[in-house]
Write a protein that holds these residues in place. Structure first.
Motif: not given
Length: 251
Positions: A211-218
Motif C-alpha cells: 500500500l505504501g509503495g503504491l502511494l509513493s512510486i509515482s
C-alpha cells in the motif's frame, strides 16, 4: 498486527516505493535486505514477502513510465514472455537452496553490477536514440536470463536488464528502466505465486508495504525523469552498493 506496526510498515513502503519508481525496480531490491535486517526474516521469506509489494508497484510504475516515455508493445512482450517462462524455473531453483547460499550469491550479483555500472560512468558515453540498436527479438534472450535471476533472487531481473539495455541496445536510462519494468511485471507475479505456494510469504507484513509503495512510486518515476542521465546512473550504482552492504549484515 497493531496500528503502530501497520503505520511503520506503511511508512517503510512509502520509502521503498519511491526508490522503486526512481530506479525502475519496484522497490524489492532494497526491501529484501531491509526485511532481513529489520524483521529477522530468512532469505527466502524476505524475498517472497518483498514480492507482495513489488508486483503491484511494478505494474503501476510501468504504466507511469509508459505515460512519459512510450514502451513499444513488441519490446515489452519479448522481454515479458521470455522472463515469465524462465522465472518459474528460477523460483523453483531458489526454493531448493539454503538461504545463506542465495544471500551470498545475491551479494556477489549486486557487487558485480555495481562495478559494471561504475566502469561505465568513466567510459565514453554511447549514442542514445529512441530506437534500439539491436533487433527486438534479441530482447527474448535478455528476458530469459533476467527471468531466471528474478526467480532465483525474488528481484534482480530488472536490475540486470537496465544496464544491458543501455550498453548493448542503446536505450536511454529512463527508457531502459521502463522496459525493465515490462520484463519484471509477469516474472515477479509468477515468482510470488511460486513462493506463496511454498509458504514463503508473510502476507500481513507485505500488504502495508504494498500500500505504501503504491502511494509513493509515482513520486520516484517523476524524479527519475527530472534528474540528469549521469546523476541517475551514479545514484543507481550507489543504490546497488547499499543493498549489497545491507545484505552483508545478514551473511
Amino acid at each position: 498486527m497493531n496500528v503502530l506496526d501497520f503505520t511503520l510498515n506503511l511508512l517503510l513502503g512509502l520509502l521503498l516505493g519511491t526508490l522503486g519508481g526512481l530506479f525502475g525496480i519496484g522497490g524489492g531490491l532494497i526491501a529484501i535486505p531491509a526485511l532481513g535486517v529489520l524483521f529477522g526474516l530468512d532469505q527466502q521469506l524476505a524475498q517472497g514477502t518483498a514480492l507482495v509489494m513489488v508486483v503491484p508497484n511494478v505494474l503501476l510504475a510501468m504504466w507511469r513510465y509508459h505515460q512519459r516515455n512510450r514502451i513499444d508493445p513488441r519490446h515489452a512482450l519479448a522481454l515479458g514472455l521470455s522472463g515469465l517462462l524462465c522465472a518459474w524455473l528460477g523460483a523453483d531453483w531458489a526454493l531448493g537452496l539454503a538461504g545463506t547460499q542465495i544471500r551470498q550469491a545475491f551479494i556477489g550479483f549486486l557487487l558485480a553490477l555495481a562495478a559494471y555500472n561504475l566502469l561505465r560512468l568513466y567510459q565514453r558515453p554511447a549514442l542514445v536514440t529512441t530506437q534500439l540498436r539491436q533487433p527486438w527479438p534479441w530482447l527474448a534472450l535478455l528476458g530469459s536470463a533476467a527471468g531466471v535471476l528474478g526467480g532465483l533472487f525474488g528481484v534482480g531481473g530488472a536490475v540486470l536488464a537496465t544496464p544491458v539495455l543501455t550498453a548493448v541496445f542503446g536505450a536511454s536510462q529512463v527508457m531502459a528502466q521502463g522496459l525493465s519494468l515490462a520484463l519484471a511485471a509477469p516474472s515477479t507475479a509468477v515468482t510470488l505465486l511460486s513462493y506463496g505456494l511454498h509458504g514463503q510469504v508473510d502476507w500481513w507484513l507485505g500488504l502495508p508495504l504494498a500500500l505504501g509503495g503504491l502511494l509513493s512510486i509515482s513520486w520516484g518515476v517523476r524524479l527519475a525523469h527530472a534528474l540528469p542521465e549521469r546523476l541517475l546512473r551514479v545514484l543507481f550504482t550507489v543504490f546497488l552498493l547499499l543493498c549489497a552492504v545491507l545484505l552483508g549484515f545478514r551473511a
